[in-house]
Design an enzyme around this catalytic site. Structure first.
Site, PDB file in Angstrom:
ATOM      1  N   HIS A 126       0.768  -1.220   0.000  1.00  0.00           N
ATOM      2  CA  HIS A 126       0.000   0.000   0.000  1.00  0.00           C
ATOM      3  C   HIS A 126       0.815   1.294   0.000  1.00  0.00           C
ATOM      4  O   HIS A 126       0.351   2.324  -0.461  1.00  0.00           O
ATOM      5  CB  HIS A 126      -0.893  -0.116   1.268  1.00  0.00           C
ATOM      6  CG  HIS A 126      -1.679   1.023   1.700  1.00  0.00           C
ATOM      7  ND1 HIS A 126      -1.862   1.372   3.014  1.00  0.00           N
ATOM      8  CD2 HIS A 126      -2.389   1.945   0.986  1.00  0.00           C
ATOM      9  CE1 HIS A 126      -2.645   2.410   3.125  1.00  0.00           C
ATOM     10  NE2 HIS A 126      -2.967   2.776   1.923  1.00  0.00           N
ATOM     11  N   ASP A 131      -0.849  -5.814   3.930  1.00  0.00           N
ATOM     12  CA  ASP A 131      -2.186  -5.256   3.676  1.00  0.00           C
ATOM     13  C   ASP A 131      -2.954  -6.032   2.597  1.00  0.00           C
ATOM     14  O   ASP A 131      -4.187  -6.134   2.655  1.00  0.00           O
ATOM     15  CB  ASP A 131      -2.078  -3.792   3.220  1.00  0.00           C
ATOM     16  CG  ASP A 131      -1.999  -2.820   4.385  1.00  0.00           C
ATOM     17  OD1 ASP A 131      -2.360  -3.192   5.513  1.00  0.00           O
ATOM     18  OD2 ASP A 131      -1.590  -1.667   4.162  1.00  0.00           O
ATOM     19  N   TYR A 165     -12.281  -3.521   1.603  1.00  0.00           N
ATOM     20  CA  TYR A 165     -10.894  -3.161   1.912  1.00  0.00           C
ATOM     21  C   TYR A 165     -10.161  -2.761   0.629  1.00  0.00           C
ATOM     22  O   TYR A 165      -9.486  -1.731   0.565  1.00  0.00           O
ATOM     23  CB  TYR A 165     -10.195  -4.356   2.584  1.00  0.00           C
ATOM     24  CG  TYR A 165      -8.833  -4.002   3.104  1.00  0.00           C
ATOM     25  CD1 TYR A 165      -8.659  -3.526   4.393  1.00  0.00           C
ATOM     26  CD2 TYR A 165      -7.705  -4.116   2.291  1.00  0.00           C
ATOM     27  CE1 TYR A 165      -7.408  -3.177   4.863  1.00  0.00           C
ATOM     28  CE2 TYR A 165      -6.453  -3.763   2.756  1.00  0.00           C
ATOM     29  CZ  TYR A 165      -6.320  -3.300   4.041  1.00  0.00           C
ATOM     30  OH  TYR A 165      -5.077  -2.942   4.493  1.00  0.00           O
TER      31      TYR A 165
HETATM   32 FE1  FEO Z   1      -1.270   0.258   5.029  1.00  0.00          FE
HETATM   33 FE2  FEO Z   1      -2.813  -1.905   7.297  1.00  0.00          FE
HETATM   34  O1  FEO Z   1      -1.694  -0.498   6.691  1.00  0.00           O
END
Ligand code: FEO
Length: 387
Positions: A144, A163, A191
Site C-alpha cells: 500500500h 495489507d 478493503y
Molecule cells: Fe497500510 Fe494496514 O496499513
C-alpha cells in the site's frame, strides 16, 4: 489471549480491535485485527506488530509461546502505524533483535519513531535463513505504501502479504473456512475498494511477483487468514486490479426536497429497462466508504446533486473527492440534479467526473420539481445512450 497455530512452530499472535469503527475515514462496522505472526526456529522471528494500544495483547500471546525478550528478528513489512505501532515497545523488550525492513522501510520507520534500531535492509528477492526455515522478501511498492513488502516462507508455503488480501473484520475465528465467506469476501472487497483501488497497477505487479509461489496459507495483516479459498481471493484481486466492471449502474445522490431523488429513480428505470443491474445510494443514508464498494465493480457511475448555495451538496462533494482520490478506471459517468435558479451543481458534478477520467453520458438537469412527462423523458434519454 491465546495464540493460534498456523503450522508447527508458526503462530498468529496479533491483536483484535473489536471497537474500531473508523479507520482513517473508512467505516469499519465489523472492527478489525492487526495480524502479527511468530515463527519459532533457531532465530525467533516476529512478522509485523499491531497498533500501539494492542501491544500488550500481542505480547501476552507471544508470552504463551516464548519469552518476548528472546525475539531475534522483527520483520516490518510495512511502515504504516497499524503494523509498526508496537515496534518501540517490542524493540525495547527484545533488546538484541534485528529489525528487517525494505529499502524504503528503514527511512520510513526512522521518520516515524526517530530510533536508531538495529536495522537490516533487505532487497527484493533477498532471503535470510532463520534455522531450518528461510524468509524470502519481495518488495511490493505502493501495495500500500512505497515501503510495502511481503514475506514468504518457502518450507511451509506461507505468504505474509501484509495489507494485500486483508479485511477489516474482528473475529475470534482466524481462518477462511471457519467464518461466513459472504462476509469475508464483502469485507475484502470493501478493503480493496477503500485502500487499494488507487494502486491497481502496483497490485497487479505484486500479484505477478508472487504468482510463481506455492502457497498453502496466505496470512495477511488484517482479518481472516486464507487457507481454503486462496484461489477465490487471488482471482478477485486479479479482477479488481484489472478494473474489470460488471453491467451495473450505481446511482449516488443527495436530495433537498425530493427532486434529485425522483430523477435518480427515472435514471434507475432506464438502466433496469436495458437489463443493467442497479444500486441506489443516497448519501445521507450511506457512508462514502460503503458507496465506494459498489463503485469498484460498476460500469456506470451516476452522481446527482441539487444546487445548494451555488454549489453541489457537501455530501456529494465529499463523495466525489473521495472517489477522485481512489481513481476508478474504465467507468462511464452521468451527472444529474435539480436546481431552483442558479443551477451550478450538475456542471460541478460533471467536472469532477471528468477529472476522475470518466467517459460522460449526457447530463440531466431539471428546474424545481420534475413532472411525470419530464421523468419519462429522462428515462428515454438515458435509455437511448445505452446499448
Ligand atoms: Fe497500510 Fe494496514 O496499513
Amino acid at each position: 489471549m491465546q495464540p493460534v497455530k498456523l503450522k508447527d512452530d508458526i503462530y498468529w499472535v496479533g491483536g483484535i480491535d473489536w471497537a474500531v469503527r473508523n479507520f482513517h475515514g473508512y467505516l469499519t462496522q465489523r472492527g478489525s485485527t492487526y495480524n502479527a505472526y511468530l515463527i519459532v526456529d533457531e532465530k525467533i522471528t516476529l512478522i509485523d506488530t499491531v497498533k500501539y494500544y494492542l501491544c500488550d495483547e500481542m505480547l501476552e500471546r507471544i508470552s504463551k509461546i516464548v519469552d518476548p525478550s528472546k525475539i531475534d528478528y522483527v520483520v516490518s513489512n510495512h511502515v504504516e502505524m497499524d503494523h509498526s505501532g508496537s515496534l518501540p515497545q517490542v524493540m525495547e523488550i527484545a533488546k538484541n533483535a534485528t529489525l528487517i525492513t525494505s529499502t524504503k522501510g528503514m527511512p520510513g520507520l526512522r521518520a516515524h519513531y526517530h530510533k536508531d534500531w538495529n536495522f537490516k535492509v533487505v532487497k527484493s528477492g533477498e532471503s535470510i535463513k532463520i534455522g531450518k526455515r528461510t524468509l524470502t522478501f519481495v518488495h511490493v511498492p505502493m501495495a500500500h505504501w512505497p515501503d510495502s513488502m511481503v514475506t514468504y516462507l518457502p518450507e511451509d508455503k506461507i505468504l505474509f502479504p501484509n495489507d494485500a488480501l486483508g479485511q477489516h473484520l474482528a473475529s475470534t475465528e482466524r481462518f477462511d473456512d471457519e467464518y461466513s465467506m459472504g462476509i469475508i469476501m464483502h469485507e475484502a472487497k470493501k478493503y480493496y475498494a477503500n485502500i487499494l483501488m488507487l494502486y491497481d497497477k502496483p497490485v497487479s505487479a505484486a500479484l505477478k511477483a508472487i504468482s510463481g509461489l506455492e502457497i498453502d496459507i496466505a496470512a495477511p495483516s488484517h482479518g481472516i487468514i486464507w487457507r481454503s479459498h486462496i484461489k477465490d481471493i487471488v482471482s478477485a484481486y486479479q479482477k479488481w486490479s484489472a478494473n474489470e466492471t460488471e453491467n451495473k449502474a450505481v446511482i449516488i445522490y443527495d436530495s433537498m426536497w425530493g427532486s434529485t431523488a425522483k430523477i435518480a429513480k427515472a435514471i434507475q428505470t432506464a438502466f433496469e429497462n436495458k437489463g443493467t443491474a442497479t444500486k441506489m445510494m443516497c448519501l445521507t443514508k450511506n457512508h462514502i466508504s460503503d458507496v465506494i464498494v459498489d463503485v469498484l465493480d460498476a460500469k456506470y457511475i451516476c452522481v446527482g446533486s441539487p444546487t445548494l448555495n451555488n454549489n453541489m451538496m457537501p455530501t456529494v462533494a465529499s463523495f466525489l473527492t473521495y472517489m477522485k482520490g481512489l481513481a476508478p478506471k474504465n467507468r462511464i459517468g452521468l451527472a444529474f440534479g435539480s436546481f431552483g435558479w442558479s443551477g451550478q451543481s450538475v456542471g460541478q458534478v460533471k467536472e469532477m467526473l471528468k477529472d476522475t477520467k470518466m467517459e460522460l453520458m449526457e447530463q440531466i438537469k431539471v428546474q424545481y420539481v420534475p413532472d411525470e412527462n419530464t421523468l419519462k423523458e429522462i428515462t428515454e434519454k438515458v435509455e437511448s445512450q445505452l446499448s
